[in-house]
Design a protein around this motif. Structure first.
Motif, mmCIF file in Angstrom:
data_model
loop_
_atom_site.group_PDB
_atom_site.id
_atom_site.type_symbol
_atom_site.label_atom_id
_atom_site.label_comp_id
_atom_site.label_asym_id
_atom_site.label_seq_id
_atom_site.Cartn_x
_atom_site.Cartn_y
_atom_site.Cartn_z
ATOM 1 N N CYS B 183 0.978 -1.274 0.005
ATOM 2 C CA CYS B 183 0.053 -0.132 -0.065
ATOM 3 C C CYS B 183 0.870 1.137 -0.154
ATOM 4 O O CYS B 183 0.495 2.298 -0.478
ATOM 5 N N ALA B 191 -2.827 3.435 3.438
ATOM 6 C CA ALA B 191 -4.004 3.031 4.256
ATOM 7 C C ALA B 191 -3.789 2.054 5.364
ATOM 8 O O ALA B 191 -4.528 2.112 6.283
ATOM 9 N N CYS B 215 -8.480 3.651 1.702
ATOM 10 C CA CYS B 215 -8.139 2.516 0.662
ATOM 11 C C CYS B 215 -8.743 2.827 -0.534
ATOM 12 O O CYS B 215 -10.146 3.237 -0.478
ATOM 13 N N VAL B 216 -8.065 2.685 -1.558
ATOM 14 C CA VAL B 216 -8.777 2.772 -2.907
ATOM 15 C C VAL B 216 -9.044 1.774 -3.617
ATOM 16 O O VAL B 216 -9.281 1.607 -4.945
ATOM 17 N N SER B 217 -8.731 0.616 -3.090
ATOM 18 C CA SER B 217 -9.078 -0.882 -3.582
ATOM 19 C C SER B 217 -8.302 -1.193 -4.798
ATOM 20 O O SER B 217 -8.782 -1.601 -5.734
HETATM 21 S S1 SF4 Z 1 -6.419 -2.208 -1.718
HETATM 22 FE FE1 SF4 Z 1 -6.448 -0.406 -0.339
HETATM 23 S S2 SF4 Z 1 -5.436 -0.971 1.435
HETATM 24 FE FE2 SF4 Z 1 -4.773 -2.389 -0.205
HETATM 25 S S3 SF4 Z 1 -3.105 -1.600 -1.156
HETATM 26 FE FE3 SF4 Z 1 -4.499 -0.609 -2.236
HETATM 27 S S4 SF4 Z 1 -5.145 1.077 -1.311
HETATM 28 FE FE4 SF4 Z 1 -3.963 -0.054 -0.067
#
Ligand code: SF4
Ligand code: SF4
Ligand code: SF4
Ligand code: FES
Lengths: 72, 954
Positions: B183, B191, B215-217
């Protein structure tokens, strides 16, 4: 004036505004080249047929450029 | 031999730690084998290069080594103890042993500790078969866990299932920190953290849930997780994939490579492909997760026709639909003339599909009325860069940003619109490069974790040229021009007149301040930084092009780069961030009405001759209509028939009511799409499109990189889109016979100098190739204009600032600017049909607290947004991301209809619409606008499909 004519006049005016920064002869040539390169036959003919182009009351750059705009 | 389940899965090699770039090599011996590696490479990676895999858990080569799991211990002659191979750099003459009895015992001990706190439900675990913990237990020969499983453990931790695409099960976490580092290092969002200490430590997305967090998933953590702790819900639901195929994301112009991981013809997971040159293993939420639309129940898979748009659609055979389209186009041309019909190609489609549609127009319609959706996004890039540099494309590859010292981002919002490139950019910024942002809005890059823009030039919408001229003024008048570069590489006369022009007092930051609203001192400081800070690169987007002076702005950018010597090597350049997956390609393929593939004007006799002799048909030497001209002529009654390939102009194009008036005035509109989109409400023939998973072909990304798109499932409608275009052309009397899209690429290569060396065989062998790819550059061209500009000498253009006619006034006192958001894509036809709605389920209006208070508007209120074009209602969000006097919205939701408000204003050179400046008024309201109400009714009335005829039961 039809909506289409008004639009073409606006477009031509914008083109003239860009080339206005250049020496007059370059500007006139570039405006005509631009219109010849990107406008359809019909658009050019409509433009050449606009009263202010025909009677020379439009922007002098456009009036001068019109002389080198190809008829469709 | 037992067949392996994963035999057909593509698995990239994991070296454990990054391979360092270094000119110096060191040679060491690992288990008796000598190996030479770049200096700085870890012993672990060196071992992998020598063919030996050292057990590991916390290391993976997309991340910096961390050294926490202690599984990768090795013995090194002359050193005490057993150092971790992931954190130990290889050295000249080192003698390493990776397998000894002592090491085996140590490793087993480490594994025992891990396993004693790990649920032993391997057989029913979703990661079964794809778990590094399992693999390592096997690799170290773990047979017994002396501590038993009854000790203190984490088995009861609550799962976090809030993210729609992946779940987090703390019971399975081995606290290897890979997710946290992914991340931070890969994505740059920060995040995740490890909360607690020692045995109590766990991964957490801050004090909230995944969905509620920053988090941007992007999925980087899921990708990095060695266990089932972070895992895709699709894998939980369906199990592990059995084969995979490398293909290309169909969303944005970054063009990320993915492995489509399949069970039969069911897509189970899109895993970012490490060997994909554009993304190198990273992804964003759209490409990684938002693919469910491809098999959504709204897909229309049967051809349909109707007489009038108010009739219900009638499902028919392909033959009947194609025959209808062809006979209608022929009828219209006979009655209203050859130029009364045309087509729009789509930047969502492959190069091959686009090439065929423009060929259909030129060879079968026998006119040049073909345009593409690039008209409404990057047409000014084409014009501006070809005037100045001689070619219509960005100068660099994405990797180049790793060498930049100063980065100017203007009119682009990469974290939302080009997320994977944004992650690269942020990585470089965290490593010390300086950032200048020129944007009316405070985009995320201005201030995000560990990134601070040195300057945010928060200009007023519409003042780009004023700002760029002011920057140039400082560079010229303060003696910051790279004279040697300009002398060698650029046209001297053009430079001299440009220098005189920008040096005029009217172009000074002080004079321009009234237009830009940016304090002159900031402009001066930013100009000095850009000119003197080392390698300076410019990245720009639609905030540059979608203006009445879009083309002028592109030229002003090119001027700035040439004046400071920032074109032609790594780390610099002028880089348009392309919107859609294949904008670059659709332009390259000859989708513009005035030019053939490779940007050659239709009036050029030699070029036309070449096309005419290969295509066996006489071609028109006059430019055709652009999209706005087609619509204007339709409203006037001269343009009557349109073939729209995979595009939704009724939602995406400006001044919606003008667009729909044009469409409604046509006699035959043929829409080829996945869904009954907004444009299809005005269509008479609907031809089912194929999703990217059903396509075979190529996309070209913003770096001119030609990537393969590979079919992983049969077209749901039964035909590939290139087949449909061929059949339509054939029905029109111009036979097209291709057996495979590869043949279309061969034809493109024959006809297009920059593609001469391109073939599927080459792309398959190289992974991807960047054009120009020809005899001079058989392996493609990552960087352009290295020794000379494509046009010869670089050409400075005079860029007078001409304010847009669209001004805020008494009636419409605010300026609206529009843009995009990460989770939704363009008209939303795809992303709205996925769980991405969890992040953005409606378009909202961002308004500054000052303007909101003035109007009695609170966050969440429904407000009316009106311009001279039209009015819509949407919810307000009060934020100081926008400046006073400016409001902002997105156009992802058809029901909101943001483009009802935008106007017909357009770029002077290309007619690219001025989406970014519309004078508006905002007031509170309690109802939807009239347009929205009518549109809601038409959503039903113009979309009816007749029920299939009932067959009486026997
Ligand atoms: S999905 Fe969310 S928590 Fe996982 S690396 Fe991407 S931004 Fe970070
Ligand atoms: S969630 Fe996965 S990657 Fe993150 S610490 Fe736990 S096991 Fe490691
Ligand atoms: S950055 Fe663009 S190309 Fe890459 S995954 Fe996201 S949408 Fe797809
Ligand atoms: S892999 Fe080296 S310490 Fe974990």
């Amino acid at each position: 004036m039809s909506a289409q004519s008004t639009k073409l006049m606006t477009m031509a005016g914008q083109i003239a505004d860009f080339f206005r920064a250049y020496p007059q002869d370059v500007a006139i040539r570039s405006i005509a080249e631009h219109i010849n390169k990107f406008w359809t036959r019909k658009m050019r003919d409509t433009f050449l047929d606009l009263p202010e182009i025909r009677n020379g009351t439009s922007d002098p750059l456009l009036v001068a450029a019109a002389k080198s705009v190809r008829k469709g | 031999m037992r067949p392996s389940v994963a035999a057909n899965l593509i698995n990239e090699v994991d070296f454990g730690t990054p391979i360092r770039a270094s000119a110096d090599e060191v040679t060491l011996t690992i288990d008796g084998v000598a190996v030479s590696v770049p200096k700085g490479t870890s012993v672990m990676a060196a071992a992998m290069m020598a063919g030996t895999q050292i057990p590991k858990l916390c290391a993976t080569d997309s991340l910096e080594p961390f050294g926490s799991c202690r599984l990768c211990l090795v013995e090194i002659e002359g050193r005490k103890g057993a150092p971790a191979s992931c954190t130990t750099p290889a050295e000249q003459g080192m003698v390493v042993r990776t397998q000894t009895d002592r090491l085996a015992k140590l490793r087993r001990g480490v594994m025992e500790l891990y396993i004693s706190d790990h649920p032993l439900d391997c057989l029913t675990c979703a990661a079964n078969g794809d778990c590094e913990l399992q693999d390592m237990a096997g690799a170290v020969g773990l047979r017994d866990v002396r501590y038993g499983y009854a000790g203190e453990n984490h088995f009861d931790g609550a799962k976090d299932e809030t993210n729609p695409y992946f779940s987090y099960d703390p019971a399975k976490c081995i606290v290897c920190n890979r997710c946290v580092r992914a991340c931070e290092e890969t994505q740059g969002t920060f995040a995740l953290t490890i909360t607690g200490r020692g045995f109590g430590s766990r991964v957490a997305p801050g004090p909230t849930s995944f969905l509620g967090s920053e988090c941007v998933s992007c999925g980087a953590c899921v990708q990095a997780c060695p266990t089932a702790t972070l895992i895709e819900k699709s894998v939980i639901a369906h199990g592990q994939p059995e084969h995979s195929v490398v293909t290309t994301c169909a969303y944005c112009g970054v063009g990320c490579s993915f492995k489509a991981e399949m069970q039969g013809d069911r897509l189970v997971r899109m895993a970012p492909y490490k060997d994909g040159a554009a993304n190198e293993g990273h992804s964003c939420v759209k490409g990684r997760f938002a693919w469910g639309y491809a098999t959504h129940r709204d897909r229309i898979t049967k051809p349909m026709i109707r007489e009038k748009i108010t009739d219900a659609w009638r499902e028919v055979s392909w033959d009947e639909a194609i025959a209808r389209a062809a006979s209608e186009f022929r009828r219209i041309q006979t009655k209203y003339g050859r130029e009364s019909v045309g087509a729009i190609t789509s930047s969502r489609c492959t190069n091959e599909e686009v090439f065929l549609v423009q060929k259909l127009v030129r060879a079968a319609f026998k006119n040049n009325n073909v345009d593409t959706c690039a008209r409404v996004c990057h047409a000014p890039t084409g014009y501006g860069l070809s005037q100045t540099f001689g070619t219509s494309a960005g100068t660099q590859d994405f990797k180049s940003v790793d060498k930049s010292d100063v980065i100017l981002v203007i009119g682009a919002n990469p974290t939302d619109a080009h997320p994977v490139f944004a992650s690269r950019l942020k990585k470089r910024l965290r490593a010390g490069a300086k950032l200048i942002v020129a944007d009316p809005r405070r985009i995320e890059l201005v201030r995000s974790p560990h990134v601070r823009a040195a300057h945010h030039l928060q200009l007023k919408p519409g003042a780009n040229v004023a700002l760029l001229n002011a920057l140039a003024h400082v560079i010229v008048t303060e003696g910051l021009v790279n004279e040697a570069y300009v002398r060698e590489r650029c046209d001297a006369d053009d430079f001299a007149s440009w220098a005189r022009f920008v040096a005029q007092e009217k172009n000074s930051p002080e004079s321009m301040e009234q237009h830009t609203g940016v304090p002159a001192a900031d402009v001066r400081a930013a100009a000095r930084l850009y000119a003197t800070g080392g390698n300076a690169a410019i990245y720009y987007g639609l905030g540059v092009t979608e203006h009445s002076q879009g083309s002028t702005t592109v030229m002003a950018i090119a001027n700035l780069a040439m004046a400071t010597g920032n074109v032609g090597r790594d780390g610099v350049g002028v880089n348009p961030l392309r919107g859609q997956n294949n904008v670059q390609g659709s332009c390259d393929m000859g989708s513009f009405p005035h030019e053939f593939s490779g940007y050659r004007h239709v009036s050029d006799d030699a070029t036309r001759d070449m096309f005419e002799s290969l295509w066996g048909v006489k071609l028109d030497n006059e430019p055709g209509l652009r999209i706005p001209n087609m619509l204007d002529e339709a409203v006037e009654g001269a343009f009557k028939g349109l073939y729209v390939q995979g595009e939704d102009i009724a939602q995406s194009d400006p001044d919606t009511q003008h667009v729909t008036a044009g469409l409604a005035a046509m006699q035959c509109v043929v829409v080829q799409d996945l869904f009954l989109n907004e444009t299809a409400k005005y269509a008479h023939v609907f031809l089912p499109g194929a999703s990217f998973l059903e396509k075979d072909g190529t996309f070209t990304n913003a770096e001119r990189r030609i990537n393969r798109v590979r079919r992983v499932m049969q077209p749901l409608g039964g035909k590939a889109e290139w087949q449909v275009a061929s059949e339509l052309a054939t029905a029109l009397g111009y036979p097209m016979r291709y057996e495979h899209p590869g043949e279309i690429m061969d034809e493109i290569a024959r006809l297009t100098p920059g593609f001469k060396g391109v073939s599927y065989a080459k792309i398959d062998a190289m992974g991807s190739v960047q054009w120009p790819c020809n005899d001079a550059a058989p392996n493609g061209t990552p960087l352009m204009h290295i020794d000379r500009f494509v046009r010869g000498k670089g050409r400075f253009m005079l860029t007078e600032y001409v304010p847009t006619a669209e001004r805020a006034g008494a009636l419409f006192p605010l300026l609206l600017t529009t843009g995009r958001i990460l989770s939704q894509y363009n008209v939303g036809a795809q992303t709205r049909r996925t769980d991405n709605n969890a992040w953005h389920d409606e378009d909202v209006l961002e308004i500054h607290p000052f303007d909101a208070e003035h109007r009695g508007v609170r966050s969440g209120d429904l407000v009316a947004l009106a311009s001279r074009s039209g009015e819509i209602s949407l919810r307000a969000e009060i934020t100081d991301r926008v400046q006073p006097g400016v409001v902002y919205t997105t156009f992802h939701h058809a029901v909101t209809g943001a483009n009802v408000v935008t106007t017909e204003n357009s770029d002077w050179a290309t007619n690219c619409p001025e989406y970014k400046v519309t004078a508006v008024q905002v007031r509170r309201t309690n109802q939807h606008s009239l347009w929205q109400e009518r549109n809601a009714l038409e959503d039903v009335s113009l979309r009816r499909i007749a029920a299939a005829e009932l067959v009486p039961a026997k």
